[in-house]
Write a protein that holds these residues in place. Structure first.
Motif, short mmCIF file in Angstrom:
data_model
loop_
_atom_site.label_atom_id
_atom_site.label_comp_id
_atom_site.label_asym_id
_atom_site.label_seq_id
_atom_site.Cartn_x
_atom_site.Cartn_y
_atom_site.Cartn_z
N SER A 44 -5.63 16.80 -3.77
CA SER A 44 -6.70 15.82 -3.97
C SER A 44 -6.30 14.50 -4.63
O SER A 44 -7.10 13.59 -4.62
CB SER A 44 -7.80 16.40 -4.86
N PHE A 45 -5.19 14.40 -5.27
CA PHE A 45 -5.04 13.31 -6.22
C PHE A 45 -4.01 12.23 -5.90
O PHE A 45 -3.39 11.66 -6.79
CB PHE A 45 -4.78 13.88 -7.62
N LEU A 46 -3.81 11.92 -4.62
CA LEU A 46 -3.06 10.71 -4.26
C LEU A 46 -3.98 9.87 -3.37
O LEU A 46 -4.95 10.39 -2.82
CB LEU A 46 -1.75 11.07 -3.56
N PRO A 47 -3.68 8.58 -3.23
CA PRO A 47 -4.66 7.69 -2.58
C PRO A 47 -5.17 8.10 -1.19
O PRO A 47 -6.32 7.85 -0.88
CB PRO A 47 -3.92 6.35 -2.54
N ALA B 235 -0.54 7.77 -9.52
CA ALA B 235 -0.03 7.21 -8.28
C ALA B 235 0.32 5.78 -8.63
O ALA B 235 -0.44 5.10 -9.32
CB ALA B 235 -1.12 7.23 -7.22
N VAL B 236 1.48 5.32 -8.17
CA VAL B 236 1.87 3.96 -8.53
C VAL B 236 2.44 3.25 -7.32
O VAL B 236 3.22 3.81 -6.56
CB VAL B 236 2.82 3.96 -9.76
N THR B 237 1.98 2.02 -7.12
CA THR B 237 2.41 1.26 -5.95
C THR B 237 3.61 0.40 -6.34
O THR B 237 3.97 0.31 -7.52
CB THR B 237 1.27 0.33 -5.46
N PRO B 238 4.21 -0.27 -5.35
CA PRO B 238 5.36 -1.13 -5.68
C PRO B 238 4.98 -2.24 -6.67
O PRO B 238 5.85 -2.87 -7.25
CB PRO B 238 5.75 -1.72 -4.34
N GLN B 239 3.69 -2.51 -6.81
CA GLN B 239 3.30 -3.55 -7.75
C GLN B 239 2.51 -2.97 -8.91
O GLN B 239 1.71 -3.65 -9.53
CB GLN B 239 2.58 -4.66 -7.02
N MET B 240 2.77 -1.70 -9.17
CA MET B 240 2.24 -1.02 -10.35
C MET B 240 0.72 -0.85 -10.33
O MET B 240 0.11 -0.64 -11.38
CB MET B 240 2.68 -1.73 -11.64
N ALA B 241 0.12 -0.90 -9.14
CA ALA B 241 -1.30 -0.55 -9.07
C ALA B 241 -1.37 0.97 -8.86
O ALA B 241 -0.34 1.64 -8.85
CB ALA B 241 -1.96 -1.28 -7.91
N GLY B 242 -2.57 1.50 -8.66
CA GLY B 242 -2.72 2.94 -8.49
C GLY B 242 -3.41 3.54 -9.70
O GLY B 242 -3.63 2.85 -10.70
N ASP B 243 -3.78 4.81 -9.61
CA ASP B 243 -4.56 5.39 -10.71
C ASP B 243 -3.81 6.47 -11.46
O ASP B 243 -2.65 6.76 -11.18
CB ASP B 243 -5.91 5.89 -10.17
N ALA B 244 -4.50 7.05 -12.47
CA ALA B 244 -3.93 8.13 -13.28
C ALA B 244 -5.08 8.99 -13.75
O ALA B 244 -6.14 8.46 -14.10
CB ALA B 244 -3.19 7.54 -14.49
N ASP C 115 0.80 -1.22 0.00
CA ASP C 115 0.00 0.00 0.00
C ASP C 115 0.84 1.27 0.00
O ASP C 115 0.34 2.36 0.23
CB ASP C 115 -1.02 0.00 1.14
N LEU C 116 2.11 1.15 -0.28
CA LEU C 116 2.91 2.35 -0.51
C LEU C 116 2.51 2.93 -1.85
O LEU C 116 2.13 2.20 -2.75
CB LEU C 116 4.38 1.96 -0.61
N TYR C 117 2.60 4.22 -1.99
CA TYR C 117 2.36 4.78 -3.33
C TYR C 117 3.37 5.87 -3.64
O TYR C 117 3.90 6.51 -2.75
CB TYR C 117 0.92 5.30 -3.47
N PHE C 118 3.59 6.03 -4.91
CA PHE C 118 4.60 6.97 -5.38
C PHE C 118 3.96 7.87 -6.43
O PHE C 118 3.22 7.40 -7.29
CB PHE C 118 5.77 6.16 -5.98
N PRO C 119 4.23 9.17 -6.39
CA PRO C 119 3.61 10.08 -7.35
C PRO C 119 4.47 10.26 -8.61
O PRO C 119 5.69 10.40 -8.51
CB PRO C 119 3.57 11.41 -6.59
N ILE C 120 3.83 10.23 -9.74
CA ILE C 120 4.53 10.52 -11.00
C ILE C 120 3.60 11.42 -11.82
O ILE C 120 2.41 11.12 -11.94
CB ILE C 120 4.86 9.23 -11.78
#
Ligand code: G1P
Length: 896
Positions: free
Chosen positions: A354-357, A38-47, A24-29
């Motif tokens: 507003s736009f990170l998990p 937003a991308v997690t260590p397993q490439m989940a997250g939204d755009a 459940d870590l997330y990284f902003p790009i």
């Protein structure tokens, strides 16, 4: 300290090994054109581009671990179940904590992430890199498969990424029906979703947005496609066990169209064979645009591996150039941590709040106070453009001193409130002066005060307590009686904001809390609540604005003020002591400017107005000192921060002591608290608020009750968010206030605790950077998008390193502790000031402590500098005559 997550290079690049256990870590790009991921260590997250245009399904923090979709890449080799390069298959997920667990390593830097999965089911390693080119709304996902075995490896492969293609509102508002709007097609190896209509808060309208994806592999195109999520996952599968890949279900071909189905970007590649040690790249690009014609351009020059590599390097470079502050202290980890703190204000510029998990509220845009405070960091890092930004932002102020609360993406775009609710946050009038002052100190540009700007106008009048029935939608700006847009100087805007605040008091003669102050969750004391904390803060504004005007008077002996504002200047003897009088006066002013203004400005001597503001600031501080100090019988004391809706002081000492940090911050910062009181506050804060396991100073201790006469914060569990978490923003401002009063050791304690907690991955569970707050178990929450970063950076530069602007002059006054100098007694900072690059090096060879050292001698580019009152001042005129191409080197020798 850092066990699993560590820095591996300059510019904050870090690595986390074993990331499969921290899903459940997330990284902003993000890029500069609007796409934010937003991308997690397993490439989940939204755009998404904004609230109404999500490329992938929006995710909140509680979803990212439980949902089964990601930007997945599957490898199908004989003798093995389909295997995911992201570890996102049921088989791999079930293997965590078993012998078959595969290690995923995340490496990331500004706006790029790489994950490496070491296969145990197959003899291969997959390295996935993701970034967004700066000037394209496109995610680039590159997967490189390497055969690490000693036999040839044959496999088919497939990208599988669900596409959402609609507004975040539709998640729980016609999720199914909005799927029926989808029109999905495959042409030229591009899968695009072009919904017929869009349903969102703006109503039903023809859609104008295309969501698309394309994939290739070293010149080779996919041989077939999956475009329909249901067909792909099948009747009993899901995205981590898609039936289509298990049953070898046929995929569709170029030219295929599908109507009204949940869409996906599935690109299937024919069998490939890798020899031992051989690698192959697979590339997927997914983006958002408005016309089909744009797509080719967006995908151009990204077909060859070397083109992708070039774009990645360009992107990395672009973001690195945004950060032009560097530090060298005894602790390299701290210096690298600061690389992220420096970058966080950039992220907030792009993502808003507003736009990170974790930030699953709001619909984009930024709040008023955040906008101004984010400018603080930009001023230190990227001052160009800030002048215009400040000027435009002032147009959000209403003539009654309140302001628009939501600021759109473009300069000068304002809205009253995201939900059209009339709310007045009483701290809002404070921040513009703080930021303008920093701007003037950094640049010496007092002229900005002369800039003429309009005033925002909407239905709200009388400081949000009434509506203007004569107002029409066409009236965005304040008009005068002739229907002409009224313009006032920025100085006038500042005077109105601070004076109207001064008069709007409650029964204890402190400024009314209204719908909340900085602490958004103190929102249930609108009638009788008062913010003593921000009364302190405004007193500082009044005094500092007066001082600034004394300077300004040297070139501008006279200023023009709105005729109606004269009433706000009243200062007869005894007037200030009567709350009822003040309440009448603020209403009187409100009525005068209710619909239109006369449009007449009258001249005043600048000094007279300065003196008027000063008298009000002094009165406030004396009143605060007289009425709000709480003595603790067991030692120490502090300032009461609030009055509740029943008119009672919120804080008290004694057995059941209740203490809040906010009041202390502003009492110290404004100099309302005497030096002796600062010592006592520190003693009490250390006793009631400090928690070594959670990052330092909590926002309050446990009041143990739900206070419906104060705010929703008391409904939150203690230790979370605004109810007693270590809320980074206020903890940093506490440090800033202490440093500004010369309490460096005490200020450092707060800064250092936040840093150590953030970087203690086992406790904080966050990537490097400062989170909004530390909650239960010391965990960091709401990563990246926090105003705390701006203040942290400001405090490190202006206070710890003690390098700051003063009306355009460069002032150097170090407040570093002995432990912050390296083994040779050196500490260094690189920064920009007045368009010049500077390296400031402190030499403290005897490792003397702050308080025992003083500046013994100093040079700038080898020329001696004069030390006056323990500081060095390099005048603005001198700097402007220096060669802007060279990096200036200041060396400061510290000794007894
Ligand atoms: C957030 C909000 C900020 C507010 C604070 C306390 O802080 O953005 O406006 O003042 O909560 O309620 P941040 O996330 O900036 O640390």
């Amino acid at each position: 300290m850092m066990k699993k997550c560590e820095f591996i290079g300059e510019n904050g690049t870090f690595r986390l090994t074993g990331a499969q256990r921290y899903r459940d870590l997330y990284f902003p790009i993000a890029g500069e054109y609007g796409l934010k991921s937003a991308v997690t260590p397993q490439m989940a997250g939204d755009a998404k581009l904004d609230q109404n245009h999500f490329l992938y399904e929006p995710v909140s923090s509680c979803d990212i671990q439980n949902r089964r979709f990601s930007r997945n890449f599957w490898v199908m080799a004989d003798g093995c179940e389909p295997w995911s390069a992201m570890g996102c298959s049921s088989m791999q997920r079930a293997a965590v904590y078993t012998k078959k667990e595969e290690t995923i390593t995340v490496t990331a830097g500004y706006m790029w992430q790489e994950i490496k999965t070491e296969g145990k089911y197959l003899p291969l390693t997959a390295t996935t890199t993701m970034f967004i080119p700066v000037d394209r709304n496109l995610e680039v996902i590159r997967v490189e498969i390497e055969n690490t075995g000693d036999a040839p490896l044959a496999f088919e492969s497939c990208f599988a990424i669900p596409l959402y293609g609609r507004s975040a509102d539709n998640l729980r508002d016609h999720r199914h029906v909005t799927g029926l709007l989808h029109r999905t097609s495959v042409e030229n190896n591009i899968i695009s979703v072009n919904p017929t209509l869009s349903f969102d808060e703006r109503g039903h309208q023809l859609n104008d947005t295309i969501y698309f994806a394309n994939a290739k592999s070293e010149g080779q195109n996919p041989d077939s496609f999956y475009v329909n999520q249901n067909d792909f996952i099948g009747e009993c599968g899901d995205f981590e066990r898609p039936e289509a890949l298990f049953t070898h279900a046929a995929a569709v071909a170029n030219g295929y169209c599908e109507n009204g189905q949940e869409a996906m970007a599935g690109f299937r590649f024919a069998k490939t064979v890798l020899q031992p040690g051989e690698k192959k790249q697979f590339l997927c690009m997914a983006g958002v645009c408005h016309t089909a014609e744009e797509i080719d351009g967006m995908l151009a020059d990204l077909s060859e591996p070397k083109e992708v590599e070039y774009e990645l390097t360009r992107t990395r470079q672009y973001w690195q150039n945004k950060v032009n502050l560097k530090y060298h202290t005894a602790d390299e980890n701290f210096d690298r941590f600061m690389d992220w703190v420096n970058f966080q204000p950039e992220l907030r510029r792009l993502f808003g709040c507003s736009f990170l998990p974790h930030h699953d509220y709001g619909k984009g845009g930024r709040g008023w106070r955040d906008l101004w405070q984010d400018c603080l960091a930009l001023l230190l890092m990227n001052p160009s453009g800030v002048r215009q930004m400040l000027i435009s932002n002032f147009a959000g102020v209403r003539i009654d001193g309140t302001n628009a609360t939501i600021i759109g993406e473009h300069l000068g775009e304002f809205k009253a409130d995201r939900n059209s609710i009339t709310r007045v946050w009483m701290d809002h009038g404070l921040w513009p002066f703080k930021t303008t002052k920093l701007y003037i100190d950094q640049t010496g540009d007092l002229d900005i005060l002369n800039q003429e700007v309009s005033y925002f106008k909407d239905r709200q009048v009388m400081r949000g307590t009434e509506v203007d029935n004569k107002w029409t939608e066409q009236m965005h700006w304040q008009e005068d009686t002739r229907g002409k847009e009224y313009h006032g100087t920025i100085l006038e805007h500042l005077i109105l904001q601070n004076l109207t605040a001064f008069w709007e008091v409650g029964e204890h003669n402190h400024l009314r809390l209204r719908d909340a102050d900085w602490n958004d969750a103190l929102d249930m004391a609108g009638d009788r609540g008062e913010s003593v904390a921000f009364t302190c803060a405004y007193s500082q504004n009044l005094l500092e604005l007066a001082d600034l005007m004394d300077e300004y008077a040297k070139t501008n002996p006279e200023i023009l003020l709105l005729q109606e504002a004269a009433v706000l200047l009243r200062d007869e003897d005894g007037l200030f002591d009567t709350p009822e009088y003040k309440q009448t006066l603020i209403k009187e002013y409100g009525s005068k400017v209710r619909h239109v203004v006369a449009g007449i400005r009258i001249p005043f001597a600048t000094e007279t107005i300065a003196q008027n503001l000063r008298a009000k600031g002094i009165w406030l501080q004396e009143h605060l000192r007289k009425t709000e100090w709480i003595e603790d019988p067991i030692g120490g004391g502090w300032y009461n921060s609030y009055y509740d809706n029943d008119g009672n002081a919120l804080e008290s000492a004694g057995e059941n002591a209740h203490m809040m940090l906010t009041g202390q911050v502003f009492a110290i910062m404004s100099k309302t608290a005497t030096d002796d009181q600062v010592k006592q506050i520190c003693e009490a804060a250390d006793r009631y608020l400090y928690d070594a396991n959670c990052g330092g100073y909590r926002l309050n201790n446990d009041f143990g009750e739900i206070r419906t006469n104060m705010g929703r914060m008391f409904g939150f569990a203690f230790g979370e968010k605004e109810n007693g978490a270590v809320f980074s923003h206020m903890a940093v401002m506490y440090a800033n206030a202490l440093y500004s009063r010369g309490f460096a050791k005490e200020g450092y304690r707060s800064m250092d605790s936040l840093f150590r907690q953030s970087m203690d991955f086992d406790k904080s569970h966050i990537y490097p950077g400062i989170p909004e707050y530390f909650g239960r178990g010391g965990r960091g929450l709401y990563a990246y998008l926090t105003g705390a970063a701006s203040w942290y950076l400001l405090t490190v530069v202006n206070q710890m390193f003690g390098v700051r602007g003063q009306l355009g002059d460069l002032v150097v006054e170090p407040k570093l502790l002995a432990s912050q100098f390296d083994e040779s007694g050196i500490a260094e900072i690189n920064l920009k000031f007045l368009g010049h690059e500077w390296t400031l090096r402190y030499e403290n060879p005897n490792h003397l402590e702050y308080g025992s050292y003083r500046i013994q001698e100093a040079t700038c580019n080898d020329q001696a500098l004069t030390v006056t009152d323990g500081c060095i001042v390099i005048p603005k005129n001198h700097i402007l005559n220096m060669d802007a191409r060279v990096n200036n080197k200041i060396v400061v020798h510290l000794n007894e």
